[in-house]
Design an enzyme around this catalytic site. Structure first.
Site, mmCIF file in Angstrom:
data_model
loop_
_atom_site.group_PDB
_atom_site.id
_atom_site.type_symbol
_atom_site.label_atom_id
_atom_site.label_comp_id
_atom_site.label_asym_id
_atom_site.label_seq_id
_atom_site.Cartn_x
_atom_site.Cartn_y
_atom_site.Cartn_z
ATOM 1 N N ILE A 49 77.165 9.564 20.387
ATOM 2 C CA ILE A 49 77.404 10.417 19.229
ATOM 3 C C ILE A 49 77.103 9.603 17.984
ATOM 4 O O ILE A 49 77.063 8.371 18.024
ATOM 5 C CB ILE A 49 78.848 10.984 19.218
ATOM 6 N N ASP A 50 76.874 10.279 16.901
ATOM 7 C CA ASP A 50 76.493 9.611 15.660
ATOM 8 C C ASP A 50 77.601 8.706 15.128
ATOM 9 O O ASP A 50 78.791 8.908 15.421
ATOM 10 C CB ASP A 50 76.128 10.643 14.592
ATOM 11 N N LYS A 51 77.200 7.754 14.314
ATOM 12 C CA LYS A 51 78.120 6.777 13.726
ATOM 13 C C LYS A 51 79.300 7.458 13.027
ATOM 14 O O LYS A 51 80.443 7.063 13.203
ATOM 15 C CB LYS A 51 77.353 5.898 12.723
ATOM 16 N N THR A 103 80.609 10.321 13.485
ATOM 17 C CA THR A 103 81.309 11.298 14.314
ATOM 18 C C THR A 103 82.327 10.584 15.190
ATOM 19 O O THR A 103 82.029 9.561 15.789
ATOM 20 C CB THR A 103 80.300 12.052 15.212
#
Length: 174
Positions: A152-154, A156
């Protein structure tokens, strides 16, 4: 080209390609140090010259000095004894919020702001650095990222499933 220079190697004799550029057909002769400055982000001419002096700059599979003139079609490589930083995984004692763990997988709650895996500009402090400190011998996925089935993105936060065995990696990837 420099002749009879010893090939630099690590203990395993392996060199890692950090940069590779093939000069275009229209390339006018240009010193390799100046040539590489156009392709390597944040490189200084001094760093490139030092790399060449240390035997890390290669043209057409030969070690060259920084004054070598790159010509059209030349293949220019920068090789080092260590993997590129994004592949150099160093275990770090970073606290993990482990929600579940058994012999084959673990579920970790990643906080917002934590990068999942090393990459350009983020070589430490990642979830992967913490995981390889916490668990030995995580299996690598197809991108050489130990244990990761997804990411998952940084910015998130959320739960990530991490495979601890090859069988779990294969099963979870399906």
């Amino acid at each position: 080209m420099e002749e009879n220079m010893e090939r630099p190697e690590n203990e395993d004799g392996e060199l890692f390609e950090h940069h590779r550029v093939v000069a275009s057909k229209g390339q006018v002769p240009l010193r390799v140090d100046k040539f590489l400055m156009n392709f390597i982000e944040n490189a200084t001419r001094n760093k490139i010259q030092q790399s060449a002096k240390d035997g890390h700059v290669w043209v057409n599979d030969q070690i060259v000095k920084s004054n070598y003139k790159v010509k059209a079609g030349d293949e220019v490589k920068v090789l080092f004894e260590h993997p590129p930083h994004e592949f150099l995984l160093v275990p770090e004692d970073i606290p993990l919020d482990i929600v579940y763990e058994d012999d084959v997988l673990l579920v970790v709650n990643k906080p917002a702001g934590m990068v999942v895996h090393p990459g350009h500009g983020n070589y430490s402090g990642t979830l992967i650095n913490a995981l390889i400190y916490h668990t030995d011998n995580l299996p690598s996925n197809s991108n050489e990222r130990p244990g990761l089935v997804h990411r998952i993105d940084k910015d998130t936060s959320g739960l990530l499933v991490v495979a601890k065995t090859e069988a779990a990696m294969t099963h979870l990837a399906k």
